[in-house]
Motif scaffolding. Structure first.
Motif, PDB file in Angstrom:
ATOM      1  N   CYS A  36       0.838  -1.197   0.000  1.00 38.90           N
ATOM      2  CA  CYS A  36       0.000   0.000   0.000  1.00 38.90           C
ATOM      3  C   CYS A  36       0.879   1.256   0.000  1.00 38.90           C
ATOM      4  N   PRO A  37       0.693   2.152  -0.970  1.00 42.81           N
ATOM      5  CA  PRO A  37       1.549   3.339  -1.063  1.00 42.81           C
ATOM      6  C   PRO A  37       1.160   4.410  -0.040  1.00 42.81           C
ATOM      7  N   ARG A  38       2.131   5.132   0.426  1.00 39.79           N
ATOM      8  CA  ARG A  38       1.856   6.189   1.398  1.00 39.79           C
ATOM      9  C   ARG A  38       1.152   7.385   0.781  1.00 39.79           C
ATOM     10  N   ASP A  39       1.279   7.547  -0.534  1.00 40.80           N
ATOM     11  CA  ASP A  39       0.663   8.712  -1.165  1.00 40.80           C
ATOM     12  C   ASP A  39      -0.814   8.491  -1.480  1.00 40.80           C
ATOM     13  N   GLY A  40      -1.376   7.360  -1.045  1.00 38.83           N
ATOM     14  CA  GLY A  40      -2.798   7.119  -1.246  1.00 38.83           C
ATOM     15  C   GLY A  40      -3.143   6.315  -2.472  1.00 38.83           C
ATOM     16  N   GLY A  41      -2.298   6.350  -3.500  1.00 39.10           N
ATOM     17  CA  GLY A  41      -2.575   5.567  -4.693  1.00 39.10           C
ATOM     18  C   GLY A  41      -3.722   6.134  -5.505  1.00 39.10           C
ATOM     19  N   ALA A  42      -4.420   5.228  -6.209  1.00 40.47           N
ATOM     20  CA  ALA A  42      -5.415   5.658  -7.195  1.00 40.47           C
ATOM     21  C   ALA A  42      -6.848   5.609  -6.683  1.00 40.47           C
ATOM     22  N   GLY A  43      -7.036   5.627  -5.382  1.00 41.62           N
ATOM     23  CA  GLY A  43      -8.392   5.651  -4.842  1.00 41.62           C
ATOM     24  C   GLY A  43      -8.962   4.296  -4.503  1.00 41.62           C
ATOM     25  N   ILE A  44      -8.237   3.230  -4.791  1.00 42.09           N
ATOM     26  CA  ILE A  44      -8.635   1.881  -4.418  1.00 42.09           C
ATOM     27  C   ILE A  44      -7.414   1.163  -3.857  1.00 42.09           C
ATOM     28  N   VAL A  45      -7.664   0.040  -3.180  1.00 38.74           N
ATOM     29  CA  VAL A  45      -6.567  -0.808  -2.720  1.00 38.74           C
ATOM     30  C   VAL A  45      -6.681  -2.131  -3.465  1.00 38.74           C
ATOM     31  N   PRO A  46      -5.828  -2.376  -4.451  1.00 43.45           N
ATOM     32  CA  PRO A  46      -5.908  -3.622  -5.227  1.00 43.45           C
ATOM     33  C   PRO A  46      -5.494  -4.837  -4.387  1.00 43.45           C
ATOM     34  N   ILE A  47      -5.823  -6.029  -4.888  1.00 40.66           N
ATOM     35  CA  ILE A  47      -5.290  -7.247  -4.273  1.00 40.66           C
ATOM     36  C   ILE A  47      -3.911  -7.561  -4.833  1.00 40.66           C
ATOM     37  N   GLY A  48      -3.498  -6.827  -5.870  1.00 40.22           N
ATOM     38  CA  GLY A  48      -2.119  -6.897  -6.321  1.00 40.22           C
ATOM     39  C   GLY A  48      -1.836  -7.946  -7.375  1.00 40.22           C
ATOM     40  N   ARG A  49      -0.606  -8.421  -7.358  1.00 38.94           N
ATOM     41  CA  ARG A  49      -0.100  -9.346  -8.366  1.00 38.94           C
ATOM     42  C   ARG A  49       0.165 -10.715  -7.743  1.00 38.94           C
ATOM     43  N   PRO A  50       0.281 -11.748  -8.585  1.00 41.65           N
ATOM     44  CA  PRO A  50       0.473 -13.105  -8.037  1.00 41.65           C
ATOM     45  C   PRO A  50       1.813 -13.271  -7.341  1.00 41.65           C
ATOM     46  N   ILE A  51       1.817 -14.095  -6.287  1.00 38.64           N
ATOM     47  CA  ILE A  51       3.049 -14.403  -5.579  1.00 38.64           C
ATOM     48  C   ILE A  51       3.865 -15.400  -6.399  1.00 38.64           C
TER      49      ILE A  51
END
Length: 382
Positions: free
Chosen positions: A343-358
């Motif tokens: 999670c970025p400290r600058d807030g990002g794009a207004g959503i919190v993604p589940i991200g990319r595969p491990i």
């Protein structure tokens, strides 16, 4: 369409070849060559050799070193072997959070079995179903709890009152064959889509998950991890085993402590906790506690289990300047988590993604016909 007039619309690709290669191949290029054949047993025993005198496990006023924890787990494992535990034998664990619980989980893994957590807070009907469905031959419990289970046919050992029996067992690592294909644990789902089902996870999957986690977040001997998730949920698996395969210190929260923000802030400060997990709803409660600003030792907080909101992410960073927040996602069937996001400290794009595969995991977003969808188009996770 002009090139393929006879093709059903459902089979027409909405992606160019370049786009298709990106979402199918490039974004799923996750191969990492971890050591082959590793198991929880081998990883735990290797760490006990590496840091025998380091603190491994803390609960209330009790602390065990890696050597002491390994010895106690070995003694219980040898008893399990005398009772017929072999590869893939299911062993039930009906305990409150405690030193004995951790010893039991390690012992089952060392004996080659697979542990089945039976949560004392579950209703009797659910416990009855789990006992019957898993057909558990052996059950490890505590003296104060042995009479609170529904009727069952499993042989029962009260680990906390069996010290004379266990002290007579060998203290060396059991010489049993555990492979990457062996079962490590069975956790029952919530049953929200029907009857609860036992999800069987092998050493290969959980070891890949733990080795990825260590590669990504780098625990060391200065770290202390708080284990507070009920062991009937798969997040608890990494809470138990990740610190114990990396030389970190595992701190066990008191029973019920995961629901009490006052207790959590106190134990974080008392035990110098650096790493812990929250479901977002509990993180919300935690951040509302005035004492949260005193938790200066926290290096990383990991969220999963529920959707993490953008507002909660931003609220977290108003309280913590030097602590990382990570959002992970995964079903019980896939050895805890399959995707990750810092999670970025600058807030990002207004959503919190589940991200990319491990590592060594692939994720695809597809339509109703299992065709990959373009970037930004909703679909199902495969």
């Amino acid at each position: 369409i002009a090139d393929n007039p006879d093709l059903p619309v459902s089979q027409l690709s909405m992606l160019s070849e370049t786009e298709k290669h990106k979402v199918i191949a490039d974004w799923n290029d996750t191969q990492v060559d971890y050591p082959t054949g590793v198991t929880l047993k081998s990883l735990l025993e290797a760490q006990a050799v590496k840091t025998p005198m380091s603190p491994a496990l803390v609960f209330a006023d009790t602390q065990l070193t890696y050597a002491q924890l390994n010895t106690r787990a070995n003694q219980l494992a040898h008893w399990l072997l005398t009772e017929g535990v072999t590869a893939d034998t299911l062993v039930g664990v009906y305990m409150e959070r405690s030193i004995e619980m951790v010893v039991a989980l390690l012992a089952i893994v060392k004996a080659g079995g697979a542990y089945v957590p039976l949560d004392p807070e579950y209703p009797q009907q659910r416990l009855q179903h789990m006992l019957e469905d898993a057909d558990i031959p052996l059950l490890l419990t505590q003296g104060m709890m042995q009479n609170s289970l529904p009727e069952h046919s499993a042989k029962t050992l009260c680990v906390d009152t069996a010290a004379p029996l266990l002290d007579a067992q060998p203290s060396n690592n059991p010489s049993v064959s555990v492979s990457a294909d062996s079962l490590a644990y069975v956790i029952f789902t919530s049953g929200s889509t029907g009857r609860p089902k036992g999800v069987m996870n092998e050493h290969r999957g959980i070891c890949n998950r733990l080795l990825w986690m260590q590669q990504e977040y780098q625990l060391n001997t200065d770290d202390s991890v708080l284990q507070k998730t009920p062991f009937s949920f798969d997040v608890s698996v990494w809470e138990f085993f990740w610190p114990l395969i990396t030389g970190a210190r595992l701190v066990i929260a008191q029973p019920g402590g995961h629901k009490d923000s006052d207790y959590l802030t106190a134990v974080i400060n008392e035990q110098q906790i650096t790493t812990l997990h929250f479901v977002p709803s509990m993180l919300q409660v935690f951040l509302q506690n005035p004492a949260v600003s005193t938790c200066a030792t926290l290096r990383r907080v990991i969220c999963s289990g529920e959707a993490l909101s953008h507002d909660l992410q931003n609220r977290f960073y108003t309280e913590f300047n030097d602590t990382e927040l990570h959002n992970l996602y995964g079903p019980t069937e896939a050895a805890i988590d399959v995707s990750y996001w810092a999670c970025p400290r600058d807030g990002g794009a207004g959503i919190v993604p589940i991200g990319r595969p491990i590592a060594n995991t692939q994720i695809y977003i597809v339509d109703a016909y299992s065709n990959p969808v373009p970037v930004g188009v909703p679909g199902e996770l495969l």
